[in-house]
Design an enzyme around this catalytic site. Sequence first.
Site, PDB file in Angstrom:
ATOM      1  N   HIS A  91       0.841  -1.202   0.000  1.00 30.09           N
ATOM      2  CA  HIS A  91       0.000   0.000   0.000  1.00 30.09           C
ATOM      3  C   HIS A  91       0.868   1.241   0.000  1.00 30.09           C
ATOM      4  O   HIS A  91       2.064   1.186   0.312  1.00 30.09           O
ATOM      5  CB  HIS A  91      -0.910   0.021   1.233  1.00 30.09           C
ATOM      6  N   ASP A 106       0.410   5.068   1.923  1.00 27.67           N
ATOM      7  CA  ASP A 106      -0.409   5.446   3.078  1.00 27.67           C
ATOM      8  C   ASP A 106      -1.581   6.348   2.702  1.00 27.67           C
ATOM      9  O   ASP A 106      -1.431   7.296   1.914  1.00 27.67           O
ATOM     10  CB  ASP A 106       0.465   6.122   4.136  1.00 27.67           C
ATOM     11  N   HIS A 124       4.592   0.243   0.120  1.00 26.42           N
ATOM     12  CA  HIS A 124       5.352  -0.473   1.135  1.00 26.42           C
ATOM     13  C   HIS A 124       4.472  -1.516   1.806  1.00 26.42           C
ATOM     14  O   HIS A 124       3.246  -1.513   1.667  1.00 26.42           O
ATOM     15  CB  HIS A 124       5.971   0.489   2.161  1.00 26.42           C
ATOM     16  N   ARG A 130       4.918   6.640  13.479  1.00 28.53           N
ATOM     17  CA  ARG A 130       4.940   7.283  12.154  1.00 28.53           C
ATOM     18  C   ARG A 130       4.471   8.720  12.261  1.00 28.53           C
ATOM     19  O   ARG A 130       3.471   9.003  12.919  1.00 28.53           O
ATOM     20  CB  ARG A 130       4.036   6.524  11.181  1.00 28.53           C
TER      21      ARG A 130
HETATM   22  O1  LIG Z   1       5.006  -1.899  10.133  1.00 29.39           O
HETATM   23  C1  LIG Z   1       5.593  -1.596   9.095  1.00 29.39           C
HETATM   24  O2  LIG Z   1       6.659  -2.106   8.753  1.00 29.39           O
HETATM   25  C2  LIG Z   1       4.985  -0.588   8.170  1.00 29.39           C
HETATM   26  C3  LIG Z   1       3.748  -0.035   8.733  1.00 29.39           C
HETATM   27  C4  LIG Z   1       3.085   0.888   7.773  1.00 29.39           C
HETATM   28  O3  LIG Z   1       2.626   0.502   6.743  1.00 29.39           O
HETATM   29  C5  LIG Z   1       3.035   2.310   8.096  1.00 29.39           C
HETATM   30  O4  LIG Z   1       3.300   2.698   9.228  1.00 29.39           O
HETATM   31  O5  LIG Z   1       2.715   3.092   7.193  1.00 29.39           O
HETATM   32 FE   LIG Z   2       1.885   2.173   5.618  1.00 31.10          FE
END
Ligand SMILES: O=C(O)CCC(=O)C(=O)O
Ligand SMILES: [Fe+2]
Length: 380
Positions: free
Chosen positions: A200, A202, A349, A365
């Site tokens: 995806h 974000d 990602h 994040r």
């Molecule tokens: O947990 C992860 O490695 C990525 C998580 C994720 O997709 C995000 O925080 O945008």
């Molecule tokens: Fe993500």
Amino acid sequence: MAPSITGTVSVRDTTTQAPRPTNGGSNKEHLIGYSIDKEKELKGTDKVAPVSYPHYLPVWDNETERYPPLTIFEHYEHGKDADPSYPDLFPKDKAQIDEITPFIGSEVHGVQLSKLSNAGKDQLARYVAERRVVAFRDQDFADLPIQEAVDYAGYFGRHHIHQTSGAPKGFPEVHIVFRGADDRTGANFLAQRTNTITWHSDVTFEKQPPGTTFLYWLDGPTSGGDTLFADMAQAYRRLSPGFQKRLHGLRAVHSGAEQINASLNGGGIARRDPITTEHPIVRTHPVTGEKALYVNPQFTRYIVGYKKEESDYLLKFLFDHIALSQDLQARVRWRPGTVVVWDNRLVAHSAVFDWEDGQRRHIARLTPQAEQPYETPFEE
Ligand SMILES: O=C(O)CCC(=O)C(=O)O
Ligand SMILES: [Fe+2]
């Protein structure tokens, strides 16, 4: 100003994973089920290490945390002001840069992000757009007061407040990825599915999805729990000119409704009403002018004006193209002190849930929003 969190506060596992798509995508239901009481029970025994950053534990306020729709704002893209020779980001002889692959991914030692001047931050935005994703090691980011980390990332754009995910108490603009030490949902999930990969970008259902995005490590397994990244500009370039041309002018609908439903069904919250948004399938980066594919199996539902079978078929091709082309992907391994910065306009990602020994994984994040995605014409 962050609203204060009162009322019923619950703590659960959080990921950005949305439920099953309605089209040909391959994503998974979100992984849920963390309970703070269980972890508290285990704490104090030798079964589990204490949480390194307890003030970063995710909380939800089921009763009072509710926001109006996001408004459109004028985004200022600092990457446009950057000196492309990066003198402030990489002062002479200070940084060690290791390219993970030729096109996507760098690992940097010797640069302290929190100490960058504004010129250095402009260069960071540009460098991340060039390299797609950069892992900065040995950072002090997680040790800053949360407000300082929030202020830092606010330079890059207006903070996104996630519609469902947990956040540290009092800081709704910090999105927390958390899997508790007692968590068994990964094993339960894999009893039903063959893998945990959920490609995806974000929150692409927003009118102004994120640009330069920061993810920083708080706790994690000794191995496993890497994050995968795919270069969406390279994915566009790999297509034949005829196929690229076909994609230009197409728009797709992205939906956040399923993520909200999954949250509510799991006893979670919805901070805003669900929305859907149309974006071009090929978008142009405001700094580099590069074109990149902008669809993902998590949030992209259908192509505007196409019949269902046509839309499903084309989206499935694009999702498979991204997922299967390991030669345009990078895999980032987490270490204590790591801050990973990516350009959400240029990469997809996925988390990797591949550890089974009950170790905790805890990441924060910061998600500055950027411009409304736009398209520029196909060039031969
Ligand atoms: O947990 C992860 O490695 C990525 C998580 C994720 O997709 C995000 O925080 O945008
Ligand atoms: Fe993500």
